[in-house]
Design a protein around this motif. Structure first.
Motif, mmCIF file in Angstrom:
data_model
loop_
_atom_site.group_PDB
_atom_site.id
_atom_site.type_symbol
_atom_site.label_atom_id
_atom_site.label_comp_id
_atom_site.label_asym_id
_atom_site.label_seq_id
_atom_site.Cartn_x
_atom_site.Cartn_y
_atom_site.Cartn_z
ATOM 1 N N ASN A 49 43.765 45.917 21.795
ATOM 2 C CA ASN A 49 44.135 45.396 20.477
ATOM 3 C C ASN A 49 44.503 43.926 20.612
ATOM 4 O O ASN A 49 44.905 43.466 21.692
ATOM 5 C CB ASN A 49 45.322 46.165 19.901
ATOM 6 N N PHE B 217 37.576 51.141 15.067
ATOM 7 C CA PHE B 217 37.939 49.733 14.921
ATOM 8 C C PHE B 217 38.465 49.459 13.514
ATOM 9 O O PHE B 217 37.988 50.011 12.519
ATOM 10 C CB PHE B 217 36.717 48.852 15.180
ATOM 11 N N ASP C 85 35.239 48.965 19.220
ATOM 12 C CA ASP C 85 35.000 50.196 18.470
ATOM 13 C C ASP C 85 34.680 51.364 19.404
ATOM 14 O O ASP C 85 33.658 52.043 19.278
ATOM 15 C CB ASP C 85 33.862 49.991 17.460
ATOM 16 N N THR D 125 41.343 51.346 25.507
ATOM 17 C CA THR D 125 41.382 50.684 24.200
ATOM 18 C C THR D 125 42.092 49.350 24.352
ATOM 19 O O THR D 125 42.872 49.138 25.289
ATOM 20 C CB THR D 125 42.128 51.530 23.151
ATOM 21 N N GLN E 67 32.524 47.728 26.217
ATOM 22 C CA GLN E 67 33.954 47.781 25.930
ATOM 23 C C GLN E 67 34.750 46.922 26.901
ATOM 24 O O GLN E 67 35.673 46.203 26.522
ATOM 25 C CB GLN E 67 34.426 49.235 25.973
ATOM 26 N N ASN F 3 41.458 48.560 18.401
ATOM 27 C CA ASN F 3 40.318 49.186 19.057
ATOM 28 C C ASN F 3 39.126 48.228 19.105
ATOM 29 O O ASN F 3 38.058 48.497 18.556
ATOM 30 C CB ASN F 3 39.925 50.492 18.365
ATOM 31 N N LEU F 4 39.326 47.103 19.777
ATOM 32 C CA LEU F 4 38.240 46.148 19.971
ATOM 33 C C LEU F 4 37.067 46.838 20.677
ATOM 34 O O LEU F 4 37.259 47.597 21.619
ATOM 35 C CB LEU F 4 38.724 44.971 20.824
#
Length: 806
Positions: free
Chosen positions: A732, A796, A759, A730, A7, A756-757
């Protein structure tokens, strides 16, 4: 802290890619625009202070900020209203209020997903934590500021309070389409003295719609994306109608998607907005805003921590029907329907006297639906046992029914205030707000067909009466009066304001279920609310301020006054509490710097709350129906610091950073009814210690992009601090290209929004309980464990939208 390397890597690579792509676009741009908003990209032919529908200036020097882009004209940089004038990419407009205050303008709003609601748009602002449940920002308005949630925050739209006046839920997706939203301002900690609220102990969120264009035309936006998402939006502008001085717009939209990884079902929404404006003379205006919303969505299923660890985002309602299956998704639906009318009026009665009058009407209604198995015989109507129902398909002695809550609520109100300029340096203000609300709620049960495809006959009746768990008729009247005085000294550098408001709330209602005790309930509240503020303009760019404010909140929800019954229980499954109104005293000291290069703001705050009511949302035992139950936890103290920084456009880039440190604790032990739990000194629920956001915006007139990353620290979900929600991160991104105008086609553009890159699967919010593990109370009795339920964050999603003016 559940933040994986993947992430973090995805977020960092995305930001680097945005910088690289934007730099390349800058080298290859065809038609450059001024990086600081030159005359070739001016916002509007109207004045920067021409938002005629915004609330008038409040007392205590707390003025509604002027909006840089409030009406879209053909002179704008884009048909969406972007002007690139606001520092921080639209996240840090100019502020003058002597309190913590932040906002977003069209420079930011237009680059977000066109499905966003008001709450989801302010998630980057300091101290604001938004608990998203769907990736498109359409459902849920769960928000926290300084350890307080959305029911403790006042929502103002076009000068009227349009949150639910009893349970205080804002339902912002029903108010306005994102394409019609002009600006949103967040006041963390305290509301305006003349704001029409009796719940805003945690601050105020003010939103306004775009003003209609002076030229005839319109705007169209179509979007599609993952989870079968689609939205179609059309706005038609009348322009100036002859010589009447009236102009207006009407818009319509349709939106739908399915729940994808979150289970079966989905959402559809039909929405209409209309606004007309008449302006004349010096500061005189009348606006009329009408909105209609029809929305139905499959309910989100909220897991306990154990269920989350077992099922993750897959914890959902059942996709297939079987006899007796109350968790079948088609039986669990939420309908949000609303009609509203707001008519803000501003009059200059003389050079020294200004009057603001805002009448409004709002009608909100359901129904909410949940599947439930009830006894085929021997069940209960209130406290009365019934015999055989002789209806529906009997499975294991139960009948599967659709449990319906067709709540129906209507509110009419009038908010008036006047400002009398006694002298050049002294202003006296006074006003009155009145509101009347009726609320009806009669639950019922209808048997489900054996194959699950429909309902069997009408609702179940017993001797002609509808079988129900609650039959509520509720009425509320509100009166508030205020006076205030504002004095400017030292060549207008020092502003001193003091005011006093008194709020009177009267509630009464009945529960017609047999055995209901009390049958008739009522509550009357009278609260004096003084406020004071002082600000000093050190230079034209630098301001310091200090304030002391008070607020109160009447007990939340009808359930605070009335019992809830269920056919599966011989006694009430939810018992009302004797709740006192929540009362807060808060102080702030702050500093802000605003110039052509950057804006910076920082404040220290302290909030003391007595009779603090924490809302525990949970399922009625044995059902899929969720209700909110307020709990008096006693006192709570919240202290902290917040800050934000926004840079004006530099080589088409505009960064933004915000953050908050919060220390919030309970002041008292919690009374379980059988003894005290040692909660004094424990960290308050829903109060993350650290929150932060980073944003980067790029716009050269053609290529544009926006990236944001948000971090929310872990937060406790029980009063005993024996269970907490993990921290999460999170991010975006938005990327797009804006074309030149072609005749009547004004600035067509294509835009990609990714939410939500990476996921990230995370919990975004929760209900609250006293303890998740069994504990002994002060009397030696055992306080049984009660597991909180959680909101699951949106997964995502990707969306492409095409839009143009005409």
């Amino acid at each position: 802290m559940r933040i994986t390397f993947r992430q973090l890597l995805v977020s960092c690579v995305t930001m680097a890619s945005l910088v690289s792509v934007s730099a390349n676009a800058q080298d290859n741009k065809a038609a450059p625009a001024s990086s600081k908003g030159s005359s070739t990209t001016k916002a509007s032919a109207t004045s920067r202070h021409s938002n005629s529908s915004s609330p008038g200036p409040s007392v205590l020097g707390q003025f509604t900020p002027s909006v840089e882009e409030i009406s879209v004209t053909t002179h704008s940089l884009s048909a969406t209203g972007v002007t690139n004038r606001t520092p921080g990419g639209g996240l840090m407009p100019h502020q003058t209020a002597p309190r913590s205050q932040s906002g977003v303008t069209r420079d930011f709003i237009a680059k977000q997903s066109p499905s966003s609601n008001i709450t989801s748009l302010v998630a980057d602002l300091p101290g604001v934590t938004v608990s998203s449940q769907d990736p498109y920002g359409m459902t849920g308005d769960h928000i926290q500021m300084r350890g307080l949630n959305e029911t403790q925050i006042g929502y103002l739209f076009e000068g009227a309070p349009l949150a639910d006046p009893i349970n205080y839920a804002p339902y912002t997706s029903t108010l306005v389409d994102t394409e019609n939203l002009g600006a949103v301002t967040v006041s963390q900690g305290s509301p305006d003295l003349n704001a029409p609220f009796y719940n805003a102990v945690g601050g105020q969120i003010t939103a306004s719609a775009l003003n209609p264009s002076r030229k005839a035309g319109g705007f169209i936006d179509v979007a599609g994306g993952t989870h079968s998402f689609n939205k179609e939006f059309l706005r038609l502008e009348t322009g100036n109608i002859g010589n009447s001085g009236i102009r207006g717009f009407v818009s319509f939209s349709h939106t739908s998607y399915n729940n994808g990884a979150r289970g079966p079902g989905g959402l559809f929404r039909y929405h209409v907005d209309s606004k007309f404006v008449k302006e004349w003379g010096d500061g005189n205006s009348i606006s009329a805003m009408f909105s209609y919303n029809r929305q139905q969505a499959t309910s989100w299923r909220s897991p306990t921590m154990a269920q989350w660890k077992q099922y993750g985002v897959g914890f959902a309602y059942s996709p297939t029907f079987s006899p007796g299956n109350a968790s079948y998704y088609k039986l669990n639906q939420q309908n949000l329907n609303q009609q509203l009318v707001v008519v803000p009026m501003h009059f200059t009665l003389s050079d020294h006297l200004h009057l603001q009058v805002t009448p409004y009407y709002v009608h909100q209604f359901g129904p909410s639906l949940g599947g439930e198995n009830i006894p085929a015989s021997g069940g209960y109507y209130g406290t009365q046992q019934y015999g055989n129902l002789d209806r529906g398909t009997v499975v294991n002695g139960n009948i599967l029914t659709s449990s319906r809550d067709p709540w129906n609520q209507k509110t009419g109100g009038l908010n008036t205030s006047a400002d009398w300029n006694i002298s050049r340096s002294n202003t006296f203000s006074f006003g009155w707000w009145y509101a009347y609300t009726t609320h009806e709620e009669l639950s019922d049960f209808t048997p489900v067909n054996a194959n699950g495809v429909g309902l069997s006959g009408g609702v179940i009746r017993l001797n002609g009466k509808i079988l129900s768990g609650y039959d509520l008729n509720f009425m509320q009247q509100v009166n508030t009066l205020f006076i205030a005085d504002t004095q400017k000294l030292l060549n207008d550098k020092l502003t001193l304001s003091a005011g006093f408001r008194v709020a009177m709330v009267s509630r009464q209602g009945t529960n017609l279920i047999p055995g209901a005790d009390p049958y008739k309930m009522q509550g009357n509240y009278f609260e004096p609310l003084p406020q004071f503020s002082a600000s000093y303009q050190i230079t034209k760019q630098d301001q310091i301020y200090i304030n002391g404010t008070t607020s109160f909140r009447a007990p939340e929800s009808v359930e605070a006054y009335s019992q809830i019954f269920d056919p599966n229980s011989a006694h009430a499954v939810m018992q009302p509490q004797s709740l006192k109104p929540e009362y807060s005293i808060s102080e702030e000291i702050g500093y802000r710097h605003q110039d052509k290069l950057y804006n910076f703001a920082m404040s220290l705050f302290n909030i003391n709350i007595t009779n603090h009511q924490v809302t525990s949302t949970g399922y009625i035992p044995g059902t899929n129906m969720m209700v909110a139950s307020p709990i008096n936890i006693g006192g709570q103290t919240s202290r902290g610091v917040q800050a934000e920084f926004g840079l004006a456009r530099w080589h088409h880039f505009s960064p933004y950073v915000s953050g908050q440190f919060l220390h919030s604790t309970f002041d008292n032990d919690f009374n379980t009814g059988s003894g005290l739990l040692p909660t004094a000194g424990k960290i308050a629920v829903g109060a993350p210690k650290f929150t932060a956001a980073v944003g980067l915006n790029y716009d050269d007139g053609h290529f544009f992009g926006n990236f944001d990353l948000r971090y929310v620290d872990s937060q406790y979900t029980t009063f005993m601090n024996d269970q907490k929600m993990p921290s999460y991160i999170t991010s975006n991104i938005a990327l797009g290209y804006r074309m030149n105008s072609y005749g009547r086609i004004k600035h067509p553009q294509i835009q990609l929004n990714l939410t939500n890159l990476g996921d990230n699967h995370y919990l975004s919010g929760s209900s609250y309980t006293s303890n998740a593990k069994a504990h002994l109370t002060s009397t030696g009795a055992t306080a049984n464990a009660s597991a909180p339920v959680y909101y699951v964050g949106g997964v995502f999603a990707a969306m492409v939208s095409l839009s143009t003016g005409f």
